[in-house]
Motif scaffolding. Structure first.
Motif, mmCIF file in Angstrom:
data_model
loop_
_atom_site.group_PDB
_atom_site.id
_atom_site.type_symbol
_atom_site.label_atom_id
_atom_site.label_comp_id
_atom_site.label_asym_id
_atom_site.label_seq_id
_atom_site.Cartn_x
_atom_site.Cartn_y
_atom_site.Cartn_z
ATOM 1 N N ALA A 1 -89.789 124.264 -56.125
ATOM 2 C CA ALA A 1 -90.304 124.029 -54.781
ATOM 3 C C ALA A 1 -89.513 124.849 -53.762
ATOM 4 N N THR B 1 -91.125 127.692 -51.247
ATOM 5 C CA THR B 1 -91.056 127.671 -49.787
ATOM 6 C C THR B 1 -90.334 128.905 -49.253
ATOM 7 N N ALA C 1 -94.460 115.428 -57.693
ATOM 8 C CA ALA C 1 -93.192 115.559 -56.967
ATOM 9 C C ALA C 1 -93.092 116.919 -56.287
ATOM 10 N N LYS C 2 -93.491 117.984 -56.987
ATOM 11 C CA LYS C 2 -93.422 119.319 -56.378
ATOM 12 C C LYS C 2 -94.415 119.423 -55.231
ATOM 13 N N GLU D 1 -92.895 117.661 -52.289
ATOM 14 C CA GLU D 1 -91.747 118.360 -51.700
ATOM 15 C C GLU D 1 -92.188 119.543 -50.847
ATOM 16 N N ALA E 1 -93.879 118.294 -47.677
ATOM 17 C CA ALA E 1 -92.884 117.819 -46.709
ATOM 18 C C ALA E 1 -92.273 118.999 -45.951
ATOM 19 N N TRP E 2 -92.011 120.096 -46.666
ATOM 20 C CA TRP E 2 -91.485 121.309 -46.008
ATOM 21 C C TRP E 2 -92.510 121.860 -45.018
#
Length: 302
Positions: free
Chosen positions: A107, A111, A145-146, A149, A152-153
């Motif tokens: 992740a 990003t 989960a990835k 994440e 969220a970023w």
């Protein structure tokens, strides 16, 4: 005046409601700027972009482009295409620096790929909104989960996600087109043209059927396209086809103001379906078959 039977009144009311329904609209989005797919002999990336922009101008259609900055290093002659796009008043957003599949990265590395495009986007877009991400391969990762994440970023960096609710595999036409032009096979090119338009028409009907099964109405559709040579060749006819089918054109932000897209406009929200197909599955409704046979394209002009 003699009273109309109830059935006739009901039909008249239904007809009035149908007549009052707004026309469906499409937001055009184009991935892989400034360079997608092979170029047939005699074509350039700048020429492809000019042809796309001319088609948009003729149709009065806004189009949101998504860039892979690495292409300006791989093909330096493609870089002016991005300025042409902006000079035409069309916006640009983020398709990551080098178009990796998120499944092949952590992740954090993914990003970083997004962030790697930001200086170029800032220079091209100035004060206009460029914080839109189109995921390469439309993949959000192989694990929840990835996905969470990265989302969220995106939320922390004020990004929105460019959804896709209509598409017909246009990317797959660019390779056979280049092969057929190199061979001088005009009959095969004509066959590709018909397949392209037929696929666009069938998938537009499919998207509308899915939307109406879910919501009883047309959502604004976000169309996925690519900045390839065959896309440029076909753009005038494609946009005319959509007009003939009753569609208007809108911007990506206007389309995604519809509640259907809320999870992508606010990526920090809890998971929810972000495609029409997944929304149908979540409600236990059947998903109509994809009407386009992309595998057949690989055999053309071999």
């Amino acid at each position: 005046m003699r009273a109309l039977p109830l059935a006739a009144l009901a039909l008249a009311a239904a007809g009035s409601a149908q007549a009052a329904a707004p026309a469906p609209v499409i937001a055009l989005t184009f991935d892989d700027l400034p360079a997608h797919g092979p170029m047939p002999p005699g074509e350039t990336r700048v020429g492809i972009t000019q042809a796309l922009l001319a088609a948009f101008a003729e149709a009065k259609a806004p189009a949101f482009g998504f860039i892979n900055g690495v292409q300006t290093l791989r093909e330096p002659a493609s870089a002016p295409a991005l300025k042409l796009w902006r000079d035409a008043g069309q916006p640009l957003g983020n398709h990551t620096w080098s178009h990796p599949n998120i499944a092949s990265l952590s992740a954090a590395d993914f990003t970083a790929e997004i962030a790697g495009n930001e200086a170029m986007l800032q220079a091209l877009m100035g004060d206009e909104d460029w914080r839109w991400l189109r995921y390469p391969f439309l993949s959000e990762g192989e694990t929840p989960a990835k996905r969470a994440e990265v989302r969220a970023w995106l939320a922390a960096h004020r990004y929105r996600i460019a959804s896709v609710t209509m598409g017909f595999g246009d990317y797959a036409f660019n390779d056979p087109y280049a092969r057929c032009v190199a061979k001088g096979d005009q009959a095969a090119v004509a066959d590709l043209e018909q397949r392209f338009l037929d696929g666009a028409a069938a998938t537009a009907d499919r998207a509308r059927a899915m939307s109406k099964a879910l919501y009883g109405r047309d959502i604004p559709y976000v169309l996925l396209m690519h900045a390839g040579a065959f896309d440029a060749r076909m753009a005038p006819r494609l946009l005319a086809l959509y007009r003939a089918k009753g569609f208007g054109f809108t911007t990506l932000p206007q389309a995604e103001a519809d509640p259907f897209y809320r999870t992508d406009v606010e990526p920090g929200l809890p998971p929810a379906p972000t495609t029409l197909e997944n929304a149908l599955r979540a409600k236990g409704l059947p998903v109509p078959a994809d009407p386009v046979d992309l595998a057949a394209l690989d055999r053309i002009c071999r």
